[in-house]
Scaffold this active site. Structure first.
Site, PDB file in Angstrom:
ATOM      1  N   CYS A   8       4.514   5.262  -1.210  1.00  0.00           N
ATOM      2  CA  CYS A   8       3.921   6.271  -2.098  1.00  0.00           C
ATOM      3  C   CYS A   8       3.498   5.661  -3.438  1.00  0.00           C
ATOM      4  O   CYS A   8       2.347   5.809  -3.861  1.00  0.00           O
ATOM      5  CB  CYS A   8       4.898   7.420  -2.287  1.00  0.00           C
ATOM      6  SG  CYS A   8       6.601   6.910  -2.617  1.00  0.00           S
TER       7      CYS A   8
HETATM    8  N1  LIG Z   1       9.497  11.076   0.854  1.00  0.00           N
HETATM    9  C1  LIG Z   1       8.425  10.412   0.461  1.00  0.00           C
HETATM   10  O1  LIG Z   1       7.802  10.725  -0.575  1.00  0.00           O
HETATM   11  C2  LIG Z   1       7.917   9.260   1.261  1.00  0.00           C
HETATM   12  C3  LIG Z   1       8.603   8.744   2.320  1.00  0.00           C
HETATM   13  N2  LIG Z   1       8.116   7.660   2.992  1.00  0.00           N
HETATM   14  C4  LIG Z   1       8.880   7.063   4.082  1.00  0.00           C
HETATM   15  O2  LIG Z   1       8.881   7.940   5.201  1.00  0.00           O
HETATM   16  C5  LIG Z   1      10.114   7.796   5.900  1.00  0.00           C
HETATM   17  C6  LIG Z   1      10.776   9.155   5.959  1.00  0.00           C
HETATM   18  O3  LIG Z   1      11.044   9.574   4.632  1.00  0.00           O
HETATM   19  P1  LIG Z   1      11.441  11.055   4.255  1.00  0.00           P
HETATM   20  O4  LIG Z   1      10.620  12.020   4.989  1.00  0.00           O
HETATM   21  O5  LIG Z   1      11.469  11.093   2.788  1.00  0.00           O
HETATM   22  O6  LIG Z   1      12.951  11.076   4.811  1.00  0.00           O
HETATM   23  P2  LIG Z   1      13.922  12.275   5.177  1.00  0.00           P
HETATM   24  O7  LIG Z   1      15.275  11.799   4.836  1.00  0.00           O
HETATM   25  O8  LIG Z   1      13.423  13.537   4.583  1.00  0.00           O
HETATM   26  O9  LIG Z   1      13.781  12.366   6.782  1.00  0.00           O
HETATM   27  C7  LIG Z   1      14.216  11.321   7.623  1.00  0.00           C
HETATM   28  C8  LIG Z   1      13.947  11.735   9.059  1.00  0.00           C
HETATM   29  O10 LIG Z   1      14.339  10.680   9.946  1.00  0.00           O
HETATM   30  C9  LIG Z   1      15.257  11.193  10.926  1.00  0.00           C
HETATM   31  N3  LIG Z   1      16.154  10.104  11.281  1.00  0.00           N
HETATM   32  C10 LIG Z   1      17.069   9.504  10.480  1.00  0.00           C
HETATM   33  N4  LIG Z   1      17.660   8.467  11.140  1.00  0.00           N
HETATM   34  C11 LIG Z   1      17.114   8.440  12.385  1.00  0.00           C
HETATM   35  C12 LIG Z   1      17.302   7.620  13.528  1.00  0.00           C
HETATM   36  N5  LIG Z   1      18.151   6.591  13.516  1.00  0.00           N
HETATM   37  N6  LIG Z   1      16.585   7.884  14.646  1.00  0.00           N
HETATM   38  C13 LIG Z   1      15.710   8.917  14.672  1.00  0.00           C
HETATM   39  N7  LIG Z   1      15.478   9.727  13.608  1.00  0.00           N
HETATM   40  C14 LIG Z   1      16.158   9.490  12.476  1.00  0.00           C
HETATM   41  C15 LIG Z   1      15.925  12.357  10.238  1.00  0.00           C
HETATM   42  O11 LIG Z   1      16.468  13.241  11.197  1.00  0.00           O
HETATM   43  P3  LIG Z   1      17.688  14.246  10.795  1.00  0.00           P
HETATM   44  O12 LIG Z   1      17.049  15.383  10.042  1.00  0.00           O
HETATM   45  O13 LIG Z   1      18.229  14.658  12.117  1.00  0.00           O
HETATM   46  O14 LIG Z   1      18.639  13.451   9.957  1.00  0.00           O
HETATM   47  C16 LIG Z   1      14.732  12.970   9.505  1.00  0.00           C
HETATM   48  O15 LIG Z   1      13.933  13.687  10.396  1.00  0.00           O
HETATM   49  C17 LIG Z   1      10.946   6.758   5.136  1.00  0.00           C
HETATM   50  O16 LIG Z   1      10.765   5.488   5.687  1.00  0.00           O
HETATM   51  C18 LIG Z   1      10.354   6.823   3.749  1.00  0.00           C
HETATM   52  O17 LIG Z   1      10.578   5.636   3.074  1.00  0.00           O
HETATM   53  C19 LIG Z   1       6.926   7.111   2.677  1.00  0.00           C
HETATM   54  C20 LIG Z   1       6.181   7.583   1.644  1.00  0.00           C
HETATM   55  C21 LIG Z   1       6.639   8.681   0.822  1.00  0.00           C
HETATM   56  C1  LIG Z   2      12.073   9.265  -5.801  1.00  0.00           C
HETATM   57  C2  LIG Z   2      12.445   8.214  -4.772  1.00  0.00           C
HETATM   58  O1  LIG Z   2      13.609   7.972  -4.519  1.00  0.00           O
HETATM   59  N1  LIG Z   2      11.435   7.582  -4.189  1.00  0.00           N
HETATM   60  C3  LIG Z   2      11.625   6.576  -3.190  1.00  0.00           C
HETATM   61  C4  LIG Z   2      10.304   6.026  -2.806  1.00  0.00           C
HETATM   62  C5  LIG Z   2       9.594   6.840  -1.772  1.00  0.00           C
HETATM   63  C6  LIG Z   2       9.804   6.330  -0.387  1.00  0.00           C
HETATM   64  O2  LIG Z   2      10.203   7.055   0.479  1.00  0.00           O
HETATM   65  O3  LIG Z   2       9.593   5.051  -0.164  1.00  0.00           O
HETATM   66  P1  LIG Z   2       8.514   4.422   0.768  1.00  0.00           P
HETATM   67  O4  LIG Z   2       7.214   4.870   0.195  1.00  0.00           O
HETATM   68  O5  LIG Z   2       8.758   2.975   0.685  1.00  0.00           O
HETATM   69  O6  LIG Z   2       8.642   4.843   2.163  1.00  0.00           O
HETATM   70  C7  LIG Z   2      12.442   5.408  -3.688  1.00  0.00           C
HETATM   71  O7  LIG Z   2      12.328   5.025  -4.837  1.00  0.00           O
HETATM   72  O8  LIG Z   2      13.134   4.790  -2.863  1.00  0.00           O
END
Ligand SMILES: NC(=O)C1=CN([C@@H]2O[C@H](COP(=O)(O)OP(=O)(O)OC[C@H]3O[C@@H](n4cnc5c(N)ncnc54)[C@H](OP(=O)(O)O)[C@@H]3O)[C@@H](O)[C@H]2O)C=CC1
Ligand SMILES: CC(=O)N[C@@H](CCC(=O)OP(=O)(O)O)C(=O)O
Length: 341
Positions: free
Chosen positions: A157
């Site tokens: 992000c």
């Molecule tokens: N949040 C953000 O702004 C951003 C996130 N990302 C990336 O996207 C990915 C997801 O982030 P985010 O949505 O924030 O995370 P969340 O914690 O909100 O969701 C994680 C998801 O992964 C599932 N999960 C966890 N462990 C496992 C596993 N071992 N096998 C299968 N499913 C699993 C969880 O299921 P359950 O609900 O059952 O635990 C849940 O659905 C991360 O890699 C993050 O770095 C990238 C850009 C921005």
């Molecule tokens: C506010 C906050 O905690 N933000 C996350 C970054 C967002 C994220 O999920 O990381 P990726 O874009 O690498 O997947 C962090 O700093 O770890």
């Protein structure tokens, strides 16, 4: 669109914040059809996504199913594309298996973003799986997918915000300058899982990971030069606002900066050059990135805003998937606000 053109897909991590946003975008997409949405195996039973996100009741009744690896052979028969919105380690473990089963993977995690395995090990604390193909890094406006790649790494992000703001002006920067990126993220950036430091009463605007965040090497890779990066956690739900400073080369004028941005983004519907510093409000719920700049002496100051869950994750993944299958990048994405979390 005719029925034959439907592309079956699955979303892993659909119970999480970026996964549910992606699920919602795909649910409303004219070509992609979500046949499977998975949570982790820690959940005991299948349930409608609206059990977790009641705002989707009556709008999306997709069943959320706990993932177990014995589901893989059947999944490989039923879908062509999978989106992974999983923790980095889970993506690293699962993606090679999905690829070996013939599936196309769009990975939203950081597992495959860094081209240098040593940098990856240092930033993420585990070894990057070795794959036989190079993995394209999908900063959507700067990526041309061929449509035969087995895996695409969707950028982080913060690096999306910094990359979109800095890449158009790289040729105008002073040779010695190290851009400084100060960025504030809403708490959804940390995901849905419970953690003390992201609990409502604990969050108070604060810097973290100062000059040692895993997105620093990703930003440096994206812009091809060193960068200083200081992320901050803000007490709001979603959005990233980044303020970026860099020194310009001699004789670079404000008009030259404007021309560089126009040359890059005139044809890009989701990157908007704006006349005033953007508010988060104008990008939250949209796939857009708004960029403002000011030239002050020989300093360039940029203010850039995105929705971390959309342009910083789900919407960028869909932009790339559209491109991959030969659709206009805007298919199923609208600049009008619309989000779940
Ligand atoms: N949040 C953000 O702004 C951003 C996130 N990302 C990336 O996207 C990915 C997801 O982030 P985010 O949505 O924030 O995370 P969340 O914690 O909100 O969701 C994680 C998801 O992964 C599932 N999960 C966890 N462990 C496992 C596993 N071992 N096998 C299968 N499913 C699993 C969880 O299921 P359950 O609900 O059952 O635990 C849940 O659905 C991360 O890699 C993050 O770095 C990238 C850009 C921005
Ligand atoms: C506010 C906050 O905690 N933000 C996350 C970054 C967002 C994220 O999920 O990381 P990726 O874009 O690498 O997947 C962090 O700093 O770890």
């Amino acid at each position: 669109m005719s029925k034959q053109e439907t592309i079956q897909c699955a979303v892993f991590g659909a119970s999480g914040y970026s996964g549910v946003e992606l699920l919602w975008l795909l649910h409303n997409h004219p070509v992609f059809d979500v046949t499977h949405a998975f949570s982790s195996s820690a959940r005991e039973k299948a349930e409608p996504i609206s059990a977790l996100y009641p705002q989707l009741a009556g709008r999306c009744e997709q069943i959320l199913q706990p993932w177990h690896s014995d589901l893989l052979p059947q999944l490989a028969q039923q879908v062509r594309v999978v989106f992974l919105a999983l923790p980095h380690e889970a993506s690293a473990e699962l993606a090679p298996k999905l690829i070996a089963a013939g599936l196309v993977v769009f990975d939203l995690s950081g597992a495959f973003r860094l081209g240098d395995p040593l940098q990856h090990q240092a930033a993420y604390g585990f070894a990057q799986p070795k794959l036989s193909n190079d993995v394209p890094y999908g900063l959507a406006e700067f990526t041309q997918l061929k449509g035969d790649e087995p895996l695409v790494a969707v950028p982080g992000c913060y690096p999306t915000a910094a990359g979109l703001a800095l890449r158009p002006v790289l040729a105008l920067l002073a040779a010695h300058t190290t851009p400084i990126v100060n960025a504030v993220s809403g708490v959804s950036g940390a995901g849905r899982k419970a953690a003390l430091h992201t609990s409502f009463c604990e969050v108070s605007l604060q810097a973290y990971g100062v000059a040692e965040h895993r997105h620093q090497p990703e930003m440096a890779q994206t812009i091809g030069r060193d960068v200083i990066f200081v992320p901050h956690l803000g007490n709001f739900k979603r959005g990233i606002l980044a303020t970026i400073y860099a020194q310009l080369a001699e004789q670079v004028s404000s008009d030259m900066v404007a021309e560089a941005f126009a040359a890059c983004y005139a044809e890009q519907p989701f990157v908007r050059l704006v006349a005033n510093p953007p508010k988060l409000q104008q990008v939250v719920g949209t796939p857009c990135c708004d960029i403002y700049f000011k030239v002050h002496g020989n300093q360039l100051i940029l203010s850039v805003a995105i929705d971390n869950l959309l342009k910083g994750a789900a919407a960028q993944a869909l932009q790339l998937a559209n491109q991959y299958v030969g659709l206009p990048p805007t298919t199923g994405l609208t600049p009008s606000p619309g989000a779940v979390v």
